[in-house]
Design an enzyme around this catalytic site. Structure first.
Site, PDB file in Angstrom:
ATOM      1  N   CYS A 102       0.807  -1.222   0.000  1.00 26.95           N
ATOM      2  CA  CYS A 102       0.000   0.000   0.000  1.00 26.95           C
ATOM      3  C   CYS A 102       0.837   1.268   0.000  1.00 26.95           C
ATOM      4  O   CYS A 102       0.591   2.180  -0.781  1.00 26.95           O
ATOM      5  CB  CYS A 102      -1.003  -0.004   1.134  1.00 26.95           C
ATOM      6  SG  CYS A 102      -0.331   0.217   2.774  1.00 26.95           S
ATOM      7  N   HIS A 146      -3.308   1.268   6.942  1.00 27.98           N
ATOM      8  CA  HIS A 146      -3.411   1.308   5.491  1.00 27.98           C
ATOM      9  C   HIS A 146      -3.576   2.754   5.020  1.00 27.98           C
ATOM     10  O   HIS A 146      -4.199   3.545   5.711  1.00 27.98           O
ATOM     11  CB  HIS A 146      -4.615   0.481   5.064  1.00 27.98           C
ATOM     12  CG  HIS A 146      -4.795   0.426   3.600  1.00 27.98           C
ATOM     13  ND1 HIS A 146      -3.885  -0.144   2.758  1.00 27.98           N
ATOM     14  CD2 HIS A 146      -5.776   0.906   2.818  1.00 27.98           C
ATOM     15  CE1 HIS A 146      -4.308  -0.017   1.516  1.00 27.98           C
ATOM     16  NE2 HIS A 146      -5.448   0.617   1.526  1.00 27.98           N
ATOM     17  N   HIS A 168      -6.138   0.322  -4.292  1.00 24.94           N
ATOM     18  CA  HIS A 168      -5.243  -0.121  -3.224  1.00 24.94           C
ATOM     19  C   HIS A 168      -4.626  -1.471  -3.522  1.00 24.94           C
ATOM     20  O   HIS A 168      -5.099  -2.211  -4.375  1.00 24.94           O
ATOM     21  CB  HIS A 168      -5.988  -0.137  -1.891  1.00 24.94           C
ATOM     22  CG  HIS A 168      -7.130  -1.089  -1.848  1.00 24.94           C
ATOM     23  ND1 HIS A 168      -7.169  -2.137  -0.983  1.00 24.94           N
ATOM     24  CD2 HIS A 168      -8.278  -1.144  -2.554  1.00 24.94           C
ATOM     25  CE1 HIS A 168      -8.288  -2.805  -1.137  1.00 24.94           C
ATOM     26  NE2 HIS A 168      -8.983  -2.215  -2.092  1.00 24.94           N
TER      27      HIS A 168
END
Length: 166
Positions: free
Chosen positions: A75, A126, A138
């Site tokens: 990420c 995240h 993502h």
């Protein structure tokens, strides 16, 4: 960014974001977010370009510690790659650092290219790049690929912590 790209980002309303697993891997390209005292301002044009670039990476394999299309992405690697290529900005490499980087933005002020931070119990796990209409791109997990999801999906909505702007 030319008019056709601007229209695609605005018209498609996509949201780019990077996700949970492996989001705090160490950098592989020598860049360190901590070496940069703060973000450089990102123009609206650069932010739109970031969203457009992130959309083009949908389908790229997930890889813990990855930060290029060839190697795959986790990420924060996705965010670093997109921001560097679209605006010459090197964000921090870990989600914890990204969650404190830039400035917080109200949902009503979001623009394509802003970051979206997810986590639980107030702890970020995240980070991502917003592209519009509550959508994000993502790198979700090992074995997966960079993909597009909606913030309003139950899983993501319950984990939304903040929106940030470089």
């Amino acid at each position: 960014m030319d008019v056709s790209r601007r229209g695609l980002v605005a018209g498609a309303g996509w949201l780019a974001v990077a996700t949970l697993a492996g989001c705090s891997a160490p950098p592989r390209d020598g860049r360190q977010g901590s070496a940069f005292p703060g973000p450089s301002p990102m123009s609206d044009l650069q932010a739109g370009e970031a969203a457009f670039l992130a959309l083009g990476l949908v389908g790229t394999p997930y890889r813990y510690g990855g930060n290029t299309p060839e190697a795959g992405f986790d990420c924060s690697g996705l965010i670093g790659y997109v921001y560097w290529r679209s605006a010459g900005i090197a964000p921090p490499r870990t989600v914890a650092q990204i969650a404190r980087w830039g400035q917080s933005v109200n949902e009503s002020d979001l623009r394509a290219g802003d970051l979206v931070i997810f986590g639980s119990d107030g702890s970020p796990s995240h980070a991502a790049i917003h592209a519009g209409e509550s959508r994000f791109v993502h790198a979700p997990s090992t074995g997966g690929t960079v993909r597009l999801n909606r913030i309003q999906e139950r899983y993501w909505k319950t984990r939304l912590l903040d929106y940030r702007r470089a």
